[in-house]
Design an enzyme around this catalytic site. Structure first.
Site, PDB file in Angstrom:
ATOM      1  N   ALA A   1      93.762   9.448 -26.617  1.00 39.80           N
ATOM      2  CA  ALA A   1      93.584  10.515 -27.616  1.00 39.80           C
ATOM      3  C   ALA A   1      92.305  10.286 -28.398  1.00 39.80           C
ATOM      4  O   ALA A   1      91.884   9.151 -28.594  1.00 39.80           O
ATOM      5  CB  ALA A   1      94.780  10.524 -28.556  1.00 39.80           C
TER       6      ALA A   1
ATOM      7  N   CYS B   1      79.866  19.628 -18.087  1.00 41.13           N
ATOM      8  CA  CYS B   1      80.766  20.027 -16.995  1.00 41.13           C
ATOM      9  C   CYS B   1      82.098  20.586 -17.475  1.00 41.13           C
ATOM     10  O   CYS B   1      82.343  21.787 -17.367  1.00 41.13           O
ATOM     11  CB  CYS B   1      80.995  18.842 -16.063  1.00 41.13           C
ATOM     12  SG  CYS B   1      79.516  18.399 -15.134  1.00 41.13           S
TER      13      CYS B   1
ATOM     14  N   GLY C   1      83.623  16.838 -23.670  1.00 43.38           N
ATOM     15  CA  GLY C   1      82.425  17.659 -23.877  1.00 43.38           C
ATOM     16  C   GLY C   1      81.547  17.496 -22.663  1.00 43.38           C
ATOM     17  O   GLY C   1      82.036  17.254 -21.556  1.00 43.38           O
TER      18      GLY C   1
HETATM   19  P1  NAD Z   1      70.867  19.513 -15.103  1.00 41.14           P
HETATM   20  O1  NAD Z   1      70.614  20.607 -16.058  1.00 41.14           O
HETATM   21  O2  NAD Z   1      70.745  18.099 -15.534  1.00 41.14           O
HETATM   22  O3  NAD Z   1      69.896  19.685 -13.833  1.00 41.14           O
HETATM   23  C1  NAD Z   1      69.586  20.890 -13.247  1.00 41.14           C
HETATM   24  C2  NAD Z   1      68.176  20.777 -12.675  1.00 41.14           C
HETATM   25  O4  NAD Z   1      67.912  21.916 -11.854  1.00 41.14           O
HETATM   26  C3  NAD Z   1      67.084  20.753 -13.748  1.00 41.14           C
HETATM   27  O5  NAD Z   1      66.223  19.652 -13.533  1.00 41.14           O
HETATM   28  C4  NAD Z   1      66.338  22.075 -13.532  1.00 41.14           C
HETATM   29  O6  NAD Z   1      64.977  22.030 -13.859  1.00 41.14           O
HETATM   30  C5  NAD Z   1      66.564  22.297 -12.051  1.00 41.14           C
HETATM   31  N1  NAD Z   1      66.356  23.677 -11.596  1.00 41.14           N
HETATM   32  C6  NAD Z   1      66.721  24.826 -12.205  1.00 41.14           C
HETATM   33  N2  NAD Z   1      66.331  25.877 -11.458  1.00 41.14           N
HETATM   34  C7  NAD Z   1      65.739  25.384 -10.352  1.00 41.14           C
HETATM   35  C8  NAD Z   1      65.125  25.977  -9.208  1.00 41.14           C
HETATM   36  N3  NAD Z   1      65.105  27.303  -9.049  1.00 41.14           N
HETATM   37  N4  NAD Z   1      64.586  25.179  -8.281  1.00 41.14           N
HETATM   38  C9  NAD Z   1      64.618  23.820  -8.431  1.00 41.14           C
HETATM   39  N5  NAD Z   1      65.174  23.210  -9.501  1.00 41.14           N
HETATM   40  C10 NAD Z   1      65.720  23.982 -10.441  1.00 41.14           C
HETATM   41  O7  NAD Z   1      72.314  19.789 -14.512  1.00 41.14           O
HETATM   42  P2  NAD Z   1      73.332  18.712 -13.863  1.00 41.14           P
HETATM   43  O8  NAD Z   1      74.117  18.036 -14.900  1.00 41.14           O
HETATM   44  O9  NAD Z   1      72.570  17.906 -12.869  1.00 41.14           O
HETATM   45  O10 NAD Z   1      74.338  19.696 -13.103  1.00 41.14           O
HETATM   46  C11 NAD Z   1      73.960  20.376 -11.946  1.00 41.14           C
HETATM   47  C12 NAD Z   1      75.207  20.934 -11.303  1.00 41.14           C
HETATM   48  O11 NAD Z   1      76.038  19.858 -10.877  1.00 41.14           O
HETATM   49  C13 NAD Z   1      76.074  21.784 -12.205  1.00 41.14           C
HETATM   50  O12 NAD Z   1      76.685  22.806 -11.451  1.00 41.14           O
HETATM   51  C14 NAD Z   1      77.129  20.807 -12.670  1.00 41.14           C
HETATM   52  O13 NAD Z   1      78.319  21.458 -13.065  1.00 41.14           O
HETATM   53  C15 NAD Z   1      77.334  19.987 -11.419  1.00 41.14           C
HETATM   54  N6  NAD Z   1      77.839  18.640 -11.645  1.00 41.14           N
HETATM   55  C16 NAD Z   1      77.288  17.871 -12.607  1.00 41.14           C
HETATM   56  C17 NAD Z   1      77.786  16.592 -12.813  1.00 41.14           C
HETATM   57  C18 NAD Z   1      77.245  15.738 -13.931  1.00 41.14           C
HETATM   58  O14 NAD Z   1      77.877  14.718 -14.219  1.00 41.14           O
HETATM   59  N7  NAD Z   1      76.146  16.079 -14.560  1.00 41.14           N
HETATM   60  C19 NAD Z   1      78.838  16.105 -12.023  1.00 41.14           C
HETATM   61  C20 NAD Z   1      79.340  16.916 -11.008  1.00 41.14           C
HETATM   62  C21 NAD Z   1      78.838  18.190 -10.830  1.00 41.14           C
END
Ligand code: NAD
Length: 460
Positions: free
Chosen positions: A256, A264, A261
């Site tokens: 708890a 994701c 946050g």
């Molecule tokens: P993030 O914002 O850290 O990274 C996204 C990246 O994509 C950025 O560097 C951005 O500049 C780039 N980007 C945006 N448009 C683009 C384009 N047209 N061409 C190339 N690059 C482009 O996001 P994240 O945390 O890495 O999450 C990415 C995805 O993965 C999301 O859907 C998230 O839900 C999923 N995810 C994230 C995690 C996590 O722990 N962060 C875990 C599992 C799944």
């Protein structure tokens, strides 16, 4: 194999480095030229344990390169991993798929070789099918360009380890060829016995949002129990421990505290509700609204308790905040409960001074109005109240007797139930914690040791 990883954020940069580490030729792609320049020099654009070493190995080996050009990516790759963000759409609960769409639209016209596009971003069920239709018109290669979905379950703070040694690999594929390609990509993991679940794309897309919904529900469940415990004078940490011994329930995600946050869970459960509504089954996941509300309420409850601890008014009070990131071992402050509490305290006139081991610069860019310092002692100097909001191990190592000497009044609110309340109280501190009795129920009762085994830090 020749892989591209498009989007080099928290997910993509780690995926790219780890894929190079297991022997693939990898080209990372991003529209952020600054990020690409850093990565090309072997510098990580964010804090993630183990990433620096993995990135350096990849870049030094020559197997890992970076570019901003989707044309170059199209010419290079047999497999294109899509790892761009899918944030919450403004003014809606749904996922904003514009970055995924932009990648597909930017890549498709340049594809001149047989390839597989593999989505790793978290998307609503049905996205792969929609992209397949788009690609039919966009890609000159037609059926030689396939789409699959391979959701990612990594946890920030453990991302390298989770990518190299995942607990399962889920492949949402429409053909045996796509299945074989993904088995080849992940061959070292499969040799290590990692379960490979091959299914249709819609199921793969749903696995990810269902997993996050379950985890979010578990956290909100125990936080709801914490509210009941407070009302009943009971102790939620003991309750968690007792529940956790039941193997049908399990101890993980039953700590708890201030709630979940990050980039994701919050947006994923909202997008799931939105998509379920579109599919006509909104009622089936209506409980997630309550999960979200309970989660939000932990932030306001924390502010309420903080206010009551300083006599009913935060205005003009010096509040030391320990923690800014949404979880420890990350610099990620997206939808951070800690920052949300710090901002609320500041809005009420509290004088907030904040320290976080890795998140200060990101926090400053979101909330420049707060004062940021670089160590615990400085943060707490002359404080009227200390708020413990992110469970970094550094904070568990604080000597409360030493810190007591520098604060104005030794009062702490442990919103993560991670500190040893007995130790702090014996050093003269007034300690409040979410879901725990205050003061301890019986004078001769041993306070339960803080549960350190599993924190909400296991969130992705
Ligand atoms: P993030 O914002 O850290 O990274 C996204 C990246 O994509 C950025 O560097 C951005 O500049 C780039 N980007 C945006 N448009 C683009 C384009 N047209 N061409 C190339 N690059 C482009 O996001 P994240 O945390 O890495 O999450 C990415 C995805 O993965 C999301 O859907 C998230 O839900 C999923 N995810 C994230 C995690 C996590 O722990 N962060 C875990 C599992 C799944």
């Amino acid at each position: 194999m020749r892989l591209t990883v498009i989007g080099t954020g928290y997910l993509g940069a780690v995926h790219a480095a780890c894929m190079a580490d297991i022997g693939h030729e990898v080209l990372g792609v991003d529209i952020d030229a600054h990020r690409i320049a850093m990565l090309s020099e072997g510098r990580t654009p964010f804090y993630e344990p183990g990433l620096q070493e993995t990135l350096t190995r990849g870049v030094d080996s020559g197997r890992l390169r970076f570019t901003t050009s989707l044309r170059e990516a199209a010419e290079f790759g047999d497999v294109h991993f899509v790892c761009v963000g899918t944030p919450q759409k403004e003014g809606s609960q749904a996922a904003d798929l514009r970055y995924v769409d932009a990648v597909v639209e930017g890549l498709a016209p340049h594809l001149r070789r047989r390839c597989l596009i593999v989505g790793k971003s978290t998307v609503p069920a049905g996205t792969t099918a929609q992209l397949e239709v788009r690609l039919d018109t966009l890609a000159p290669m037609g059926a030689d360009v396939e789409v699959a979905w391979n959701p990612e379950f990594l946890r920030e703070g453990h991302a390298v380890e989770d990518t190299l040694r995942p607990d399962r690999i889920v492949a949402g594929v429409s053909s045996s060829r796509a299945d074989s390609v993904l088995r080849e990509v992940y061959a070292p993991m499969l040799r290590d016995g990692v379960p490979f679940i091959s299914t249709d794309p819609a199921t793969a897309e749903l696995v990810k949002v269902a997993a996050n919904s379950f985890l979010a529900t578990k956290i909100s469940f125990i936080n709801a129990m914490a509210e009941v415990c407070e009302a009943a004078g009971a102790d939620v940490t003991t309750l968690s421990e007792a529940l956790g011994h039941d193997t049908r329930i399990g101890r993980p995600f039953l700590s708890a505290g201030l709630g979940f946050g990050g980039g994701c869970l919050p947006k994923d459960i909202r997008a799931f509700m939105a998509r379920a509504g579109e599919l006509g089954v909104g009622d089936s996941v209506a409980f997630l609204r309550q999960v979200d509300e309970i989660n939000g309420r932990q932030r306001s409850r924390t502010v309420d308790i903080a206010r009551s601890m300083v006599g009913g008014d935060l205005a003009g009070r010096r509040i030391a905040v320990l923690g800014a990131t949404f979880k420890p071992n990350s610099d990620d402050v997206r939808d951070s409960p800690a920052l949300s509490v710090a901002a609320a305290v500041h809005r009420e006139g509290g004088i907030v001074r904040l320290y976080d081991p890795e998140g200060i610069e990101n926090a400053r860019s979101v909330l420049p109005q707060l004062e940021y310092v670089h160590d615990v002692a400085k943060t707490c100097e002359d404080a009227d109240l200390v708020l413990h909001l992110t469970e970094w191990s550094e904070f568990r190592r604080i000597d409360p007797a030493v810190l007591a000497a520098s604060v104005s009044v030794p009062r702490i609110l442990d919103a993560r139930n991670a500190l040893d309340a007995t130790l702090w109280r014996s050093a003269g501190w007034t300690v409040r914690a979410l879901g725990r009795p205050t003061p301890p129920a019986l004078p001769n009762q041993q306070a339960t040791a803080p549960v350190t085994a599993v924190y909400s830090s296991d969130l992705g």
